[in-house]
Design a protein around this motif. Structure first.
Motif, PDB file in Angstrom:
ATOM      1  N   ASN A  19      36.947  31.900  48.959  1.00  0.00           N
ATOM      2  CA  ASN A  19      36.205  33.536  48.892  1.00  0.00           C
ATOM      3  C   ASN A  19      36.740  33.895  47.408  1.00  0.00           C
ATOM      4  OD1 ASN A  19      36.580  33.313  52.326  1.00  0.00           O
ATOM      5  ND2 ASN A  19      35.156  33.668  51.370  1.00  0.00           N
ATOM      6  N   SER A  20      37.132  33.706  47.231  1.00  0.00           N
ATOM      7  CA  SER A  20      37.933  34.800  46.229  1.00  0.00           C
ATOM      8  C   SER A  20      37.622  33.914  45.060  1.00  0.00           C
ATOM      9  CB  SER A  20      39.269  35.500  45.761  1.00  0.00           C
ATOM     10  OG  SER A  20      39.221  35.990  44.166  1.00  0.00           O
ATOM     11  N   SER A  21      36.758  34.311  43.809  1.00  0.00           N
ATOM     12  CA  SER A  21      36.679  33.232  42.902  1.00  0.00           C
ATOM     13  C   SER A  21      37.666  32.990  41.521  1.00  0.00           C
ATOM     14  CB  SER A  21      35.496  33.901  41.870  1.00  0.00           C
ATOM     15  OG  SER A  21      34.459  33.947  42.471  1.00  0.00           O
ATOM     16  N   PHE A  22      38.587  33.868  41.872  1.00  0.00           N
ATOM     17  CA  PHE A  22      40.576  33.901  41.112  1.00  0.00           C
ATOM     18  C   PHE A  22      41.285  32.955  42.373  1.00  0.00           C
ATOM     19  CE2 PHE A  22      38.418  37.681  40.582  1.00  0.00           C
ATOM     20  CZ  PHE A  22      38.127  38.547  38.525  1.00  0.00           C
ATOM     21  N   GLU A  23      41.142  32.523  43.000  1.00  0.00           N
ATOM     22  CA  GLU A  23      42.243  32.148  43.875  1.00  0.00           C
ATOM     23  C   GLU A  23      42.178  30.458  43.474  1.00  0.00           C
ATOM     24  OE1 GLU A  23      44.842  33.442  45.590  1.00  0.00           O
ATOM     25  OE2 GLU A  23      43.954  34.680  45.026  1.00  0.00           O
ATOM     26  N   GLN A  24      43.238  30.022  42.892  1.00  0.00           N
ATOM     27  CA  GLN A  24      43.452  28.426  42.634  1.00  0.00           C
ATOM     28  C   GLN A  24      42.341  27.673  41.959  1.00  0.00           C
ATOM     29  OE1 GLN A  24      43.976  26.074  45.718  1.00  0.00           O
ATOM     30  NE2 GLN A  24      46.235  27.432  46.447  1.00  0.00           N
ATOM     31  N   THR A  25      41.645  29.005  40.558  1.00  0.00           N
ATOM     32  CA  THR A  25      41.033  28.302  39.767  1.00  0.00           C
ATOM     33  C   THR A  25      41.043  28.817  37.896  1.00  0.00           C
ATOM     34  OG1 THR A  25      39.658  31.195  39.907  1.00  0.00           O
ATOM     35  CG2 THR A  25      39.078  29.189  41.188  1.00  0.00           C
ATOM     36  N   ASN A  26      40.399  28.312  37.645  1.00  0.00           N
ATOM     37  CA  ASN A  26      40.333  28.974  36.085  1.00  0.00           C
ATOM     38  C   ASN A  26      40.338  30.894  35.445  1.00  0.00           C
ATOM     39  OD1 ASN A  26      38.106  27.773  35.773  1.00  0.00           O
ATOM     40  ND2 ASN A  26      38.300  26.768  33.684  1.00  0.00           N
ATOM     41  N   THR A  27      39.654  30.859  36.739  1.00  0.00           N
ATOM     42  CA  THR A  27      38.646  32.527  36.435  1.00  0.00           C
ATOM     43  C   THR A  27      39.949  33.504  35.354  1.00  0.00           C
ATOM     44  OG1 THR A  27      37.814  31.838  38.171  1.00  0.00           O
ATOM     45  CG2 THR A  27      37.100  34.504  37.208  1.00  0.00           C
ATOM     46  N   ASP A  28      40.860  33.300  35.874  1.00  0.00           N
ATOM     47  CA  ASP A  28      41.647  34.341  35.163  1.00  0.00           C
ATOM     48  C   ASP A  28      41.557  33.978  33.461  1.00  0.00           C
ATOM     49  OD1 ASP A  28      42.445  36.985  35.786  1.00  0.00           O
ATOM     50  OD2 ASP A  28      44.184  35.714  37.098  1.00  0.00           O
ATOM     51  N   GLU A  29      42.053  32.915  33.609  1.00  0.00           N
ATOM     52  CA  GLU A  29      42.256  32.076  32.109  1.00  0.00           C
ATOM     53  C   GLU A  29      40.857  31.835  31.132  1.00  0.00           C
ATOM     54  OE1 GLU A  29      43.306  30.434  34.483  1.00  0.00           O
ATOM     55  OE2 GLU A  29      45.192  30.443  34.972  1.00  0.00           O
ATOM     56  N   LEU A  30      39.877  31.867  31.732  1.00  0.00           N
ATOM     57  CA  LEU A  30      38.775  31.811  30.558  1.00  0.00           C
ATOM     58  C   LEU A  30      38.243  33.351  31.039  1.00  0.00           C
ATOM     59  CD1 LEU A  30      36.452  29.556  33.616  1.00  0.00           C
ATOM     60  CD2 LEU A  30      37.343  29.539  30.853  1.00  0.00           C
ATOM     61  N   LEU A  31      38.814  34.259  31.686  1.00  0.00           N
ATOM     62  CA  LEU A  31      38.583  36.286  30.838  1.00  0.00           C
ATOM     63  C   LEU A  31      38.894  36.535  30.174  1.00  0.00           C
ATOM     64  CD1 LEU A  31      37.581  36.851  34.358  1.00  0.00           C
ATOM     65  CD2 LEU A  31      36.200  37.130  32.964  1.00  0.00           C
ATOM     66  N   GLU A  32      40.547  35.792  30.558  1.00  0.00           N
ATOM     67  CA  GLU A  32      41.705  36.653  29.038  1.00  0.00           C
ATOM     68  C   GLU A  32      41.440  35.735  27.741  1.00  0.00           C
ATOM     69  OE1 GLU A  32      46.273  35.740  28.430  1.00  0.00           O
ATOM     70  OE2 GLU A  32      45.424  36.831  30.975  1.00  0.00           O
ATOM     71  N   GLN A  33      41.252  34.858  27.961  1.00  0.00           N
ATOM     72  CA  GLN A  33      40.308  33.581  26.545  1.00  0.00           C
ATOM     73  C   GLN A  33      39.376  34.475  25.828  1.00  0.00           C
ATOM     74  OE1 GLN A  33      39.786  29.371  27.539  1.00  0.00           O
ATOM     75  NE2 GLN A  33      41.973  29.087  28.038  1.00  0.00           N
ATOM     76  N   ALA A  34      38.168  35.083  26.623  1.00  0.00           N
ATOM     77  CA  ALA A  34      37.676  36.058  25.928  1.00  0.00           C
ATOM     78  C   ALA A  34      37.748  37.214  25.429  1.00  0.00           C
ATOM     79  CB  ALA A  34      36.003  36.155  27.363  1.00  0.00           C
ATOM     80  N   GLY A  35      38.709  37.485  26.557  1.00  0.00           N
ATOM     81  CA  GLY A  35      39.118  39.249  25.994  1.00  0.00           C
ATOM     82  C   GLY A  35      38.397  40.380  26.683  1.00  0.00           C
ATOM     83  N   VAL A  36      37.731  39.399  27.901  1.00  0.00           N
ATOM     84  CA  VAL A  36      37.523  40.449  29.068  1.00  0.00           C
ATOM     85  C   VAL A  36      37.879  41.500  29.371  1.00  0.00           C
ATOM     86  CG1 VAL A  36      35.481  39.737  30.937  1.00  0.00           C
ATOM     87  CG2 VAL A  36      35.082  38.717  29.626  1.00  0.00           C
ATOM     88  N   SER A  37      37.959  42.540  29.879  1.00  0.00           N
ATOM     89  CA  SER A  37      38.796  43.362  30.170  1.00  0.00           C
ATOM     90  C   SER A  37      37.348  43.943  32.050  1.00  0.00           C
ATOM     91  CB  SER A  37      38.791  44.792  30.065  1.00  0.00           C
ATOM     92  OG  SER A  37      37.830  45.519  29.562  1.00  0.00           O
ATOM     93  N   HIS A  38      36.427  43.841  31.884  1.00  0.00           N
ATOM     94  CA  HIS A  38      35.327  44.345  32.312  1.00  0.00           C
ATOM     95  C   HIS A  38      34.274  43.192  32.894  1.00  0.00           C
ATOM     96  CE1 HIS A  38      32.523  48.161  33.286  1.00  0.00           C
ATOM     97  NE2 HIS A  38      31.831  47.061  34.288  1.00  0.00           N
ATOM     98  N   ILE A  39      34.090  43.449  34.739  1.00  0.00           N
ATOM     99  CA  ILE A  39      32.755  42.309  34.923  1.00  0.00           C
ATOM    100  C   ILE A  39      32.480  42.735  35.719  1.00  0.00           C
ATOM    101  CG2 ILE A  39      32.646  40.155  36.934  1.00  0.00           C
ATOM    102  CD1 ILE A  39      36.707  39.625  36.391  1.00  0.00           C
ATOM    103  N   VAL A  40      31.280  42.245  35.522  1.00  0.00           N
ATOM    104  CA  VAL A  40      30.185  42.534  36.400  1.00  0.00           C
ATOM    105  C   VAL A  40      28.957  41.437  37.259  1.00  0.00           C
ATOM    106  CG1 VAL A  40      26.970  43.129  36.223  1.00  0.00           C
ATOM    107  CG2 VAL A  40      28.617  44.154  34.390  1.00  0.00           C
ATOM    108  N   LEU A  41      29.656  41.743  38.535  1.00  0.00           N
ATOM    109  CA  LEU A  41      28.481  40.953  39.452  1.00  0.00           C
ATOM    110  C   LEU A  41      28.068  40.282  40.100  1.00  0.00           C
ATOM    111  CD1 LEU A  41      30.559  38.872  41.162  1.00  0.00           C
ATOM    112  CD2 LEU A  41      32.134  40.887  42.677  1.00  0.00           C
ATOM    113  N   ALA A  42      27.588  39.613  40.728  1.00  0.00           N
ATOM    114  CA  ALA A  42      26.361  39.717  41.044  1.00  0.00           C
ATOM    115  C   ALA A  42      27.026  37.918  42.185  1.00  0.00           C
ATOM    116  CB  ALA A  42      25.208  38.938  40.437  1.00  0.00           C
TER     117      ALA A  42
END
Length: 191
Positions: free
Chosen positions: A86-109
């Motif tokens: 269910n979570s887009s963070f579990e066993q994915t590379n989401t955190d790495e993608l966000l960190e590489q892009a310098g993201v601290s704020h997520i807009v979710l839809a």
């Protein structure tokens, strides 16, 4: 101690707006239009869009049900994440993608409000991200509890909108905003 992100950028995460998911969701056409409008606005503001696609027995990779709805097409170069939980963070590379892009704020839809959107929202906040839930760009289907009790989709959507408006985490901001109200750019967002 809570993690707080040091980046200063935003990203839009579009979660599971797939043909097989949306066919059962309430208010699907309007929700898809609102997601598409949010994507358009994010791109215009040069905010990265991350596309998250769920895989399961019902949503087999590359099947018709697994594909994005026709109104939503990832652009060349936009990140894609493939998930099985269910979570887009579990066993994915989401955190790495966000960190590489310098993201601290997520807009979710996206979909479904009571499963993948809720799990992703909590996952983001628990990992130190600020969060804006696009209140008119997520949906779900009615939930039959099996004992004659049914929770309609509108109630589930409304519940998550209220929760994300009032939920508090230390050092983070979370908010809800309509597709036309989301302020893209920097960390300001709608916190």
């Amino acid at each position: 101690m809570a993690t707080v992100r040091s980046g200063d950028k935003m990203a839009l995460m579009v979660v599971d707006v797939q043909a097989g998911v949306m066919q059962e969701c309430a208010n699907a056409a309007q929700t898809i239009a609102n997601v598409a409008r949010t994507v358009e606005r994010a791109r215009a503001a040069q905010v990265p869009v991350i596309w998250v696609q769920h895989e399961s027995d019902e949503l087999k990779r590359d099947s018709d049900a697994w594909q994005w709805v026709p109104a939503l097409v990832p652009a060349a170069g936009e990140a894609r994440v493939y998930k099985q939980f269910n979570s887009s963070f579990e066993q994915t590379n989401t955190d790495e993608l966000l960190e590489q892009a310098g993201v601290s704020h997520i807009v979710l839809a996206g979909a479904q409000s009571n499963w993948c959107i809720r799990a992703t929202a909590y996952g983001a906040l628990e990992r130190g991200y600020d969060l804006t839930l696009v209140k008119d760009a997520h949906t779900t289907s009615d939930l039959d509890l099996g004992n004659g009790t049914r929770i309609d989709a509108a109630t589930i959507v409304r519940d998550l909108n209220v929760t994300m408006k009032w939920l508090q985490y230390p050092g983070r901001r979370n908010a809800v905003a309509a597709a036309e109200e989301v302020v893209f750019g920097g960390t300001g967002g709608n916190g």
